[in-house]
Design a protein around this motif. Structure first.
Motif, short mmCIF file in Angstrom:
data_model
loop_
_atom_site.label_atom_id
_atom_site.label_comp_id
_atom_site.label_asym_id
_atom_site.label_seq_id
_atom_site.Cartn_x
_atom_site.Cartn_y
_atom_site.Cartn_z
N ASN A 287 0.61 -1.02 0.10
CA ASN A 287 0.22 0.01 0.12
C ASN A 287 0.67 1.26 0.05
O ASN A 287 0.83 2.09 0.87
N PRO A 288 2.10 1.84 -1.05
CA PRO A 288 2.66 2.40 -1.28
C PRO A 288 2.36 3.44 -0.98
O PRO A 288 2.59 4.62 -0.62
N ASP A 289 0.27 3.84 -1.17
CA ASP A 289 0.12 5.71 -0.99
C ASP A 289 -0.68 5.70 0.32
O ASP A 289 -1.09 6.73 0.73
N ASP A 290 -0.57 4.74 1.44
CA ASP A 290 -1.36 4.65 2.82
C ASP A 290 -0.24 5.82 3.69
O ASP A 290 0.61 4.42 4.16
N ALA A 291 -0.67 6.73 4.11
CA ALA A 291 0.40 7.84 4.69
C ALA A 291 0.29 7.09 6.29
O ALA A 291 1.63 6.90 7.11
N LEU A 292 -0.30 7.38 6.76
CA LEU A 292 -0.77 6.76 7.93
C LEU A 292 -0.21 4.81 8.37
O LEU A 292 0.61 4.88 9.08
N ILE A 293 0.01 4.39 7.70
CA ILE A 293 0.67 3.09 7.94
C ILE A 293 1.96 3.26 7.05
O ILE A 293 3.17 2.72 8.37
N LYS A 294 2.24 4.23 6.36
CA LYS A 294 4.13 4.73 6.87
C LYS A 294 4.55 4.81 7.49
O LYS A 294 5.66 5.00 8.36
N TYR A 295 3.21 6.22 8.20
CA TYR A 295 3.96 6.76 9.66
C TYR A 295 3.86 5.34 11.21
O TYR A 295 5.23 5.94 11.67
N GLU A 296 3.12 5.02 10.60
CA GLU A 296 2.88 3.95 11.94
C GLU A 296 4.59 3.38 11.95
O GLU A 296 4.81 2.68 12.74
N TYR A 297 4.66 2.87 10.55
CA TYR A 297 5.49 1.59 10.09
C TYR A 297 7.10 2.79 10.48
O TYR A 297 7.77 2.01 11.05
N ALA A 298 7.24 3.78 10.23
CA ALA A 298 8.11 4.69 11.03
C ALA A 298 8.46 5.44 12.64
O ALA A 298 9.78 5.07 13.09
N LYS A 299 7.36 5.72 13.50
CA LYS A 299 7.67 5.27 14.62
C LYS A 299 7.92 4.16 14.52
O LYS A 299 8.51 4.18 16.54
N LEU A 300 7.83 3.07 14.23
CA LEU A 300 8.55 1.72 15.09
C LEU A 300 9.94 1.45 14.68
O LEU A 300 10.15 0.97 15.52
N LEU A 301 10.37 1.85 13.29
CA LEU A 301 11.77 2.10 13.32
C LEU A 301 12.21 2.81 14.64
O LEU A 301 13.94 2.84 15.09
N LEU A 302 12.02 3.73 14.65
CA LEU A 302 12.27 4.96 15.51
C LEU A 302 12.17 3.83 16.98
O LEU A 302 13.59 4.38 17.56
#
Length: 378
Positions: A79-94
């Motif tokens: 889901n490359p256009d789903d910003a919410l998923i990207k945001y959750e993923y980035a927070k977990l990476l952090l």
């Protein structure tokens, strides 16, 4: 032909309903905290693109960050256009200390929606962990987009506190307190600013606000104690230093400081007790502490014990003339045989011919003792 199309559509409908039902079951299991069964149910769904992020959240709830990251990655790819998923993923990476990867995703999110303050704030956190000085710019961007953003305000205000830009730090803190007057982190920064500015009356006010809000710590009580001492309020200084000791009962320095406060109050018995405790806890006692102990013992006319303390001070630092002089004057008070005292004073002058601080005092005292000796003969 129409009959076959209708059959196919019916099969698809049945399948879609089954998938929907399976998703509902999995979601229900997740909502009720049955995460492992929820994962197994999600895995039975054919269209994994729709459930990778749900699987990731379930693994995260179980404490399995590795699997959560793995499924968030699959979800972002699907889901490359789903910003919410990207945001959750980035927070977990952090949170998983993968700071560079997190920073890169937050950068992409900022590009997608520059006006989202949280993207800037999270990017700032990642840069901060990477020791990148531009982190402050991201926090400022978050603040400029939302001047009530408490976390961004804290980061900016703390930066200026560390840099000793006190007025700037106060300005941001005050702005943050306008929208959240009980923000403990900002109140703490406010108190620290005043403390480091040496505005101790204001520091006392703001550290006490923290206590009123139920926030206590060794740091708070220690700084309150030091601030009260600067105001010569030694009773409050003792109270808060004693409270600080509850967090670190074997803090020899704190005990010594309490002893000095009792000395200021002329409570020499308590001063002796705390300074003695301090010395007993130290692996390598310092001569200053022994000098202080000797002094409070002298105030109580415990001259024999004071002599022992001063002897230890001299042993710790033989070149300290003050400790040697204090030892001599204590022996002067304690020894009945003044001839011995005169010899001790004369030996001090002989051993330190270049001393100009104590020599005049000693010569005057020798003169007094000799006159007393002469008068006693008559």
């Amino acid at each position: 032909m129409n009959k076959y199309i209708l059959i196919i559509l019916y099969v698809f409908q049945i399948n879609a309903e089954a998938q929907s039902s399976a998703l509902d079951v999995a979601d229900s299991l997740y909502a009720n905290g049955n995460y492992t069964k929820a994962i197994n149910s999600y895995l039975e769904i054919e269209d994994k693109h729709a459930v990778y992020s749900k699987i990731a959240k379930a693994y995260l709830a179980l404490g399995n960050r590795g699997k959560a990251l793995e499924n968030y990655k699959l979800s972002t790819d699907a889901n490359p256009d789903d910003a919410l998923i990207k945001y959750e993923y980035a927070k977990l990476l952090l949170a998983s200390k993968k700071y560079k990867e997190a920073s890169d995703i937050f950068e992409k999110l900022i590009y997608i929606d520059y006006k989202n303050p949280n993207y800037h704030y999270q990017k700032g956190l990642a840069l901060e962990k990477l020791n990148d000085s531009t982190a402050l710019n991201r926090f400022l961007s978050a603040y400029n987009l939302d001047d009530t953003h408490q976390k961004a305000i804290y980061k900016i205000a703390r930066h200026h506190l560390v840099k000793r830009h006190h007025q700037l730090s106060h300005r941001y803190i005050d702005k943050g307190l306008e929208s959240y007057a009980e923000n403990i982190e900002l109140i703490s920064l406010k108190a620290q600013n005043y403390y480091y500015q040496e505005y101790h009356d204001q520091a006392i006010t703001w550290f006490n606000k923290l206590i009123e809000l139920g926030e206590t710590s060794e740091f708070i009580h220690e700084k309150l104690s030091l601030s009260y001492a600067k105001q010569s309020d030694y009773k409050e200084a003792i109270y808060h230093r004693t409270e600080a000791l509850k967090y670190n009962p074997y803090n020899a320095t704190a005990m010594y400081v309490i002893g000095t406060y009792y000395e200021k109050l002329k409570d020499y018995k308590q001063a002796e007790e705390f300074i003695s405790k301090s010395l007993n806890l130290k692996d390598v006692p310092l001569n200053d502490e022994y000098i202080k102990l000797g002094r409070v013992l002298n105030y109580q006319k415990k001259y024999a014990e004071a002599i022992v303390a001063y002897q230890k001070a001299v042993k710790e630092k033989p070149q300290d003339l003050f400790a040697q002089f204090a030892l001599l004057t204590t022996k002067d008070q304690y020894y009945a045989d003044k001839k011995t005292v005169i010899k001790l004073y004369e030996k001090f002058i002989e051993d330190h011919p270049n001393d100009k601080m104590f020599k005049p005092l000693i010569e005057h005292r020798i003169s007094e003792l000799k006159k007393e000796e002469f008068m006693n003969k008559d």
